[in-house]
Design an enzyme around this catalytic site. Structure first.
Site, PDB file in Angstrom:
ATOM      1  N   ALA A 112       7.803  52.528 -35.640  1.00 18.74           N
ATOM      2  CA  ALA A 112       8.457  51.305 -35.157  1.00 18.74           C
ATOM      3  C   ALA A 112       7.991  50.948 -33.743  1.00 18.74           C
ATOM      4  O   ALA A 112       7.700  51.854 -32.964  1.00 18.74           O
ATOM      5  CB  ALA A 112       9.974  51.490 -35.154  1.00 18.74           C
ATOM      6  N   GLY A 114       5.993  48.736 -35.287  1.00 21.85           N
ATOM      7  CA  GLY A 114       5.049  48.422 -36.357  1.00 21.85           C
ATOM      8  C   GLY A 114       3.686  47.927 -35.897  1.00 21.85           C
ATOM      9  O   GLY A 114       2.870  47.538 -36.722  1.00 21.85           O
ATOM     10  N   GLY A 115       3.427  47.967 -34.575  1.00 19.15           N
ATOM     11  CA  GLY A 115       2.135  47.468 -34.079  1.00 19.15           C
ATOM     12  C   GLY A 115       0.958  48.185 -34.736  1.00 19.15           C
ATOM     13  O   GLY A 115       0.054  47.561 -35.292  1.00 19.15           O
ATOM     14  N   GLU A 134       9.969  55.704 -39.603  1.00 25.72           N
ATOM     15  CA  GLU A 134      10.608  55.653 -38.283  1.00 25.72           C
ATOM     16  C   GLU A 134      11.928  56.401 -38.354  1.00 25.72           C
ATOM     17  O   GLU A 134      12.713  56.193 -39.277  1.00 25.72           O
ATOM     18  CB  GLU A 134      10.823  54.189 -37.862  1.00 25.72           C
ATOM     19  CG  GLU A 134      11.709  53.991 -36.642  1.00 25.72           C
ATOM     20  CD  GLU A 134      11.229  54.732 -35.381  1.00 25.72           C
ATOM     21  OE1 GLU A 134      10.018  54.746 -35.111  1.00 25.72           O
ATOM     22  OE2 GLU A 134      12.084  55.311 -34.683  1.00 25.72           O
ATOM     23  N   ASP A 178       1.723  58.512 -33.447  1.00 23.58           N
ATOM     24  CA  ASP A 178       1.788  57.760 -32.185  1.00 23.58           C
ATOM     25  C   ASP A 178       3.082  58.250 -31.529  1.00 23.58           C
ATOM     26  O   ASP A 178       4.137  57.634 -31.658  1.00 23.58           O
ATOM     27  CB  ASP A 178       1.823  56.262 -32.494  1.00 23.58           C
ATOM     28  CG  ASP A 178       1.687  55.408 -31.251  1.00 23.58           C
ATOM     29  OD1 ASP A 178       1.051  55.866 -30.286  1.00 23.58           O
ATOM     30  OD2 ASP A 178       2.233  54.281 -31.234  1.00 23.58           O
ATOM     31  N   CYS A 231       1.304  56.739 -25.192  1.00 23.61           N
ATOM     32  CA  CYS A 231       1.112  55.717 -24.167  1.00 23.61           C
ATOM     33  C   CYS A 231       1.479  56.331 -22.813  1.00 23.61           C
ATOM     34  O   CYS A 231       2.248  55.775 -22.048  1.00 23.61           O
ATOM     35  CB  CYS A 231       1.912  54.455 -24.466  1.00 23.61           C
ATOM     36  SG  CYS A 231       3.657  54.733 -24.639  1.00 23.61           S
TER      37      CYS A 231
END
Ligand code: SAM
Length: 483
Positions: A112, A114-115, A134, A178, A231
């Site tokens: 989530a 969802g990119g 997610e 991710d 990130c």
């Protein structure tokens, strides 16, 4: 946005890593405005959309915009024609040449909103399946909405902890992790991430990442690919985590085959991996590594020997018990391209959905593990008594049969009103029945025309809340239908 200073311990950490000159460049970049970027939907964009903005070197369908428009006020965004994604995340596009060119079973574990799932769907070889998961319920529903609007037919959305999916031994050819992280790469866009950061949070995140990786590793097929990304910018959650995967779990880090100018392998690792740094590229901070699991043991496709389950109840495409069921099924078959060739099922919520025959064993395997997806393939209809209600997602599906429903074009104001859930009046001379409303040819959703009035079937959770400022900006235009 309230401005929050960069945490001192973070600055010290980055000076240690980069040296003081380069760290200063980073700190300066983190005080600049964030670039705005979008990525077009491979199956939905028009040639005109390709002309919007400046191309992003590492992602063919990525575009930088010169300013931040009101995306909520753009019906094309609601139609799934593009996704608003920060540019560094699109580095995932560069893994395409490393993927085996056959249909793959892929998993996006931490998906989530969802990119990266929407990007993966555009990258995977034809006939592949993506399971997009997610763990946080509210975020899982946002993921589900974004993927339904993206309109890809071969997506399953789940909402479970990694260990549940980890029980599907060797089920996936590709897994994207991710990972939830300390978010240093978002310090420019999100000042709250600055306030929440601490050296302890970094260690906590690293420990959670190790546990996620341990849990999910068994479900990666031997020879399969894992993409690990964060990130954030510290070593613990990035290069050190890659080393953990290769040394403890047993994988080999792979190099990207093409590197656009400005992207170089990380200098902080013996193994290939990549850093996007805000002072080096036009994007936020991001780390990515590609790991191939060692061969040996059985290669994926442990799915083919699972037992076939018939779709439940009246939705049965094959062997429906009543004439009514058969009529119903043949009606909805005609709503999809190749409708009769697909495998049909009924969800626990009573939705009739269609999934490629080849993807059915994955669904059965998930259910055998007690994982009940939020979405399986294309949700097509909801059976209410004897009535067949088209599912809102069907309007967005790229597999909708071209003549299944009449389409009615709305003006921009009309589209916003529709998306806000207001009643839409269609021309009175139209026959009663179901219609799809569109904006610039992009489908938004269903209305049921009743003659003198029409019912808006845009789902309540997807609606634009507080649309008044948008109405004011668009002016008090009386018309909502295209002339
Ligand atoms: N991949 C997403 C995208 O591109 O839109 C962003 C994912 S975000 C970096 C990490 C996600 O991991 C969050 O949605 C978060 O809710 C989820 N998460 C949090 N704890 C988790 C856990 N223990 N296991 C798996 N996922 C977790």
């Amino acid at each position: 946005m309230t401005s929050v200073a960069l945490p001192e311990a973070f600055c010290a950490q980055m000076i240690d890593l980069l040296g003081s000159d380069e760290a200063q460049e980073l700190f300066t970049a983190l005080e600049q405005p964030s670039p705005v970027s979008i990525r077009l939907n491979r199956r939905k964009h028009t040639p005109q959309m390709l002309e919007a903005g400046q191309p992003i070197a590492w992602s063919p369908l990525g575009r930088y915009l010169t300013e931040r428009p009101s995306f909520v006020g753009d019906p094309l965004w609601h139609s799934g024609a593009y996704y608003v994604q920060e540019a560094s995340s699109m580095i995932l596009s560069l893994i395409a040449p490393l993927m085996p060119q056959r249909s793959l079973n892929a998993l996006d574990l931490c998906a989530a909103p969802g990119g990266k799932s929407t990007l993966l769907l555009d990258l995977l070889p034809e006939a592949s399946l993506l399971v997009s998961n997610e763990v946080v319920r509210t975020r899982a529903h946002i993921l589900q909405e974004n993927l339904l609007k993206w309109g890809h037919p071969s997506t399953i959305v789940t909402h479970v902890m990694p260990e549940a999916l980890g029980r599907l031994t060797s089920a996936f050819d590709l897994i994207l992790v991710d990972a939830p992280c300390s978010g240093e790469g978002m310090f420019r866009k999100d000042h709250e991430a600055r306030s929440e950061w601490s050296p302890e949070a970094v260690l906590h995140c690293a420990s959670r990442q190790r546990s996620i990786l341990n849990d999910i590793w068994p479900s990666l097929a031997p020879g399969g690919l894992m993409i690990y990304s964060t990130c954030t910018m510290n070593l613990e959650e990035n290069e050190h985590m890659l080393h953990y995967i290769t040394s403890t779990l047993g994988g080999e880090a792979l190099s990207l085959l093409q590197l656009p100018e400005g992207i170089e392998p990380s200098p902080y690792s013996q193994e290939p991996c990549y850093r996007m740094m805000p002072h080096r590229v036009s994007g936020e901070g991001l780390f990515m590594a590609i790991i191939r699991k060692g061969e040996g043991g059985k290669v994926s496709d442990g799915l083919s020997n699972t037992k076939r389950r018939r779709p439940r109840g009246k939705a049965s495409a094959k062997g429906g018990r009543e004439g009514q069921a058969l009529t119903t099924m043949s009606a909805i078959h005609s709503w999809l391209q190749r409708g009769a060739d697909r495998h049909w099922g009924q969800s626990r919520e009573g939705e009739l959905f269609a999934l490629e025959e080849a993807h059915w064993p994955m669904l059965e395997r998930l259910e055998a593990e007690g994982i009940h997806p939020l979405t399986s393939g294309i949700p097509v209809a909801i059976l209410k008594g004897r009535d067949l209600i088209p599912h809102p997602a069907l309007a967005h599906s790229t597999e909708l049969a071209p003549k299944a429903f009449e389409e009615v074009e709305l003006t921009r104001l009309g589209a916003i009103r529709y998306l806000a859930g207001e009643a839409i009046t269609l021309p009175l001379d139209l026959p009663v029945g179901w219609y799809i409303v569109c904006y610039e040819g992009n489908r938004l959703g269903f209305v049921k025309h009743l003659g003198r009035r029409s019912n808006n079937h845009y789902p309540a959770p997807w609606r634009i809340r507080q649309p008044q400022p948008l109405y004011q900006r668009l002016g008090a235009m009386p018309d909502i239908l295209e002339p």
